[in-house]
Design a protein around this motif. Structure first.
Motif, PDB file in Angstrom:
ATOM      1  N   GLY A 166       0.800  -1.216   0.000  1.00  0.00           N
ATOM      2  CA  GLY A 166       0.000   0.000   0.000  1.00  0.00           C
ATOM      3  C   GLY A 166       0.836   1.270   0.000  1.00  0.00           C
ATOM      4  N   GLN A 167       2.145   1.133   0.169  1.00  0.00           N
ATOM      5  CA  GLN A 167       3.042   2.287   0.205  1.00  0.00           C
ATOM      6  C   GLN A 167       3.734   2.473  -1.142  1.00  0.00           C
ATOM      7  N   PRO A 168       4.215   3.685  -1.400  1.00  0.00           N
ATOM      8  CA  PRO A 168       5.061   3.877  -2.584  1.00  0.00           C
ATOM      9  C   PRO A 168       6.346   3.058  -2.436  1.00  0.00           C
ATOM     10  N   PRO A 186      10.844  -1.191   3.008  1.00  0.00           N
ATOM     11  CA  PRO A 186      12.055  -1.529   3.767  1.00  0.00           C
ATOM     12  C   PRO A 186      13.107  -2.161   2.851  1.00  0.00           C
ATOM     13  N   GLN A 187      14.343  -1.910   3.167  1.00  0.00           N
ATOM     14  CA  GLN A 187      15.446  -2.495   2.401  1.00  0.00           C
ATOM     15  C   GLN A 187      15.662  -3.946   2.842  1.00  0.00           C
ATOM     16  N   LEU A 243       9.823  -5.964  -7.165  1.00  0.00           N
ATOM     17  CA  LEU A 243       8.555  -5.301  -7.491  1.00  0.00           C
ATOM     18  C   LEU A 243       8.721  -3.815  -7.779  1.00  0.00           C
ATOM     19  N   LYS A 244       9.850  -3.240  -7.446  1.00  0.00           N
ATOM     20  CA  LYS A 244      10.088  -1.826  -7.773  1.00  0.00           C
ATOM     21  C   LYS A 244      10.034  -1.601  -9.276  1.00  0.00           C
ATOM     22  N   ASN A 246       6.871  -0.143 -11.382  1.00  0.00           N
ATOM     23  CA  ASN A 246       6.609   1.291 -11.545  1.00  0.00           C
ATOM     24  C   ASN A 246       5.241   1.726 -11.042  1.00  0.00           C
ATOM     25  N   GLY A 247       4.947   1.395  -9.797  1.00  0.00           N
ATOM     26  CA  GLY A 247       3.710   1.849  -9.171  1.00  0.00           C
ATOM     27  C   GLY A 247       2.500   0.967  -9.381  1.00  0.00           C
ATOM     28  N   HIS A 248       2.621  -0.094 -10.157  1.00  0.00           N
ATOM     29  CA  HIS A 248       1.482  -0.992 -10.401  1.00  0.00           C
ATOM     30  C   HIS A 248       1.397  -2.106  -9.359  1.00  0.00           C
TER      31      HIS A 248
END
Length: 171
Positions: A15-17, A22-23, A31-32, A35-37
């Protein structure tokens, strides 16, 4: 209880950008690239949470699991820039989940309910572009495994040929 805590963590993270994640979590790092999907994966978390109830699971829980996997596949279509194929990806993901559940559930009443859902939500005739054909392969092998009634439906030489046909030709 532990499963629900872990699922709550995933729901909160998704649910967060991506910049706030967390790293050190390899799956979140992968999943980065969505691009926001990645927010579409929350439905998959919800589906898994529905599976944590006592047996026999109600039809709504089984439908939520299938819908969650379908929504995750639709989010994948969005992430790949194939939003026009979102509905087809949802159908394939839902059918894949139902066929997979039908083979893996040990409770007889749950299995019968899922078999009814398999018949209610067929994926026949769904076509997708090459980028989404892995979903066709997953769904096709799960359906074949269910039809054969055992794991040879997905591991035999004939299953390999089916996977190649679905992946290369799309039908």
């Amino acid at each position: 209880m532990m499963a629900q805590l872990r699922l709550a963590w995933w729901r909160e993270s998704l649910g967060q950008p991506a910049e706030q994640w967390p790293q050190g979590e390899p799956l979140l790092a992968l999943l980065k690239s969505w691009n926001g999907h990645h927010g579409g994966l929350s439905a998959l978390v919800d589906g898994w949470e529905n599976m944590t109830g006592p047996a026999p699971l109600p039809r709504t829980a089984l439908e939520a699991m299938a819908q969650g996997r379908g929504e995750a596949c639709a989010a994948l279509a969005d992430a790949l820039g194939r939003s026009s194929e979102r509905d087809a990806a949802l159908v394939l993901g839902r059918a894949w989940a139902l066929n997979d559940l039908a083979m893996r559930l040990g409770h007889g009443a749950e299995r019968e309910t899922v078999l009814e859902l398999v018949r209610a939500y067929p994926a026949s005739g769904v076509r997708v572009s090459r980028a989404l054909r892995p979903l066709m392969v997953l769904q096709g092998l799960a359906a074949r495994r269910l039809a054969k009634g055992d794991e040879t439906g997905a591991t035999s030489p004939a299953a390999l040929l089916k996977a190649m046909r679905l992946g290369l030709l799309g039908f």
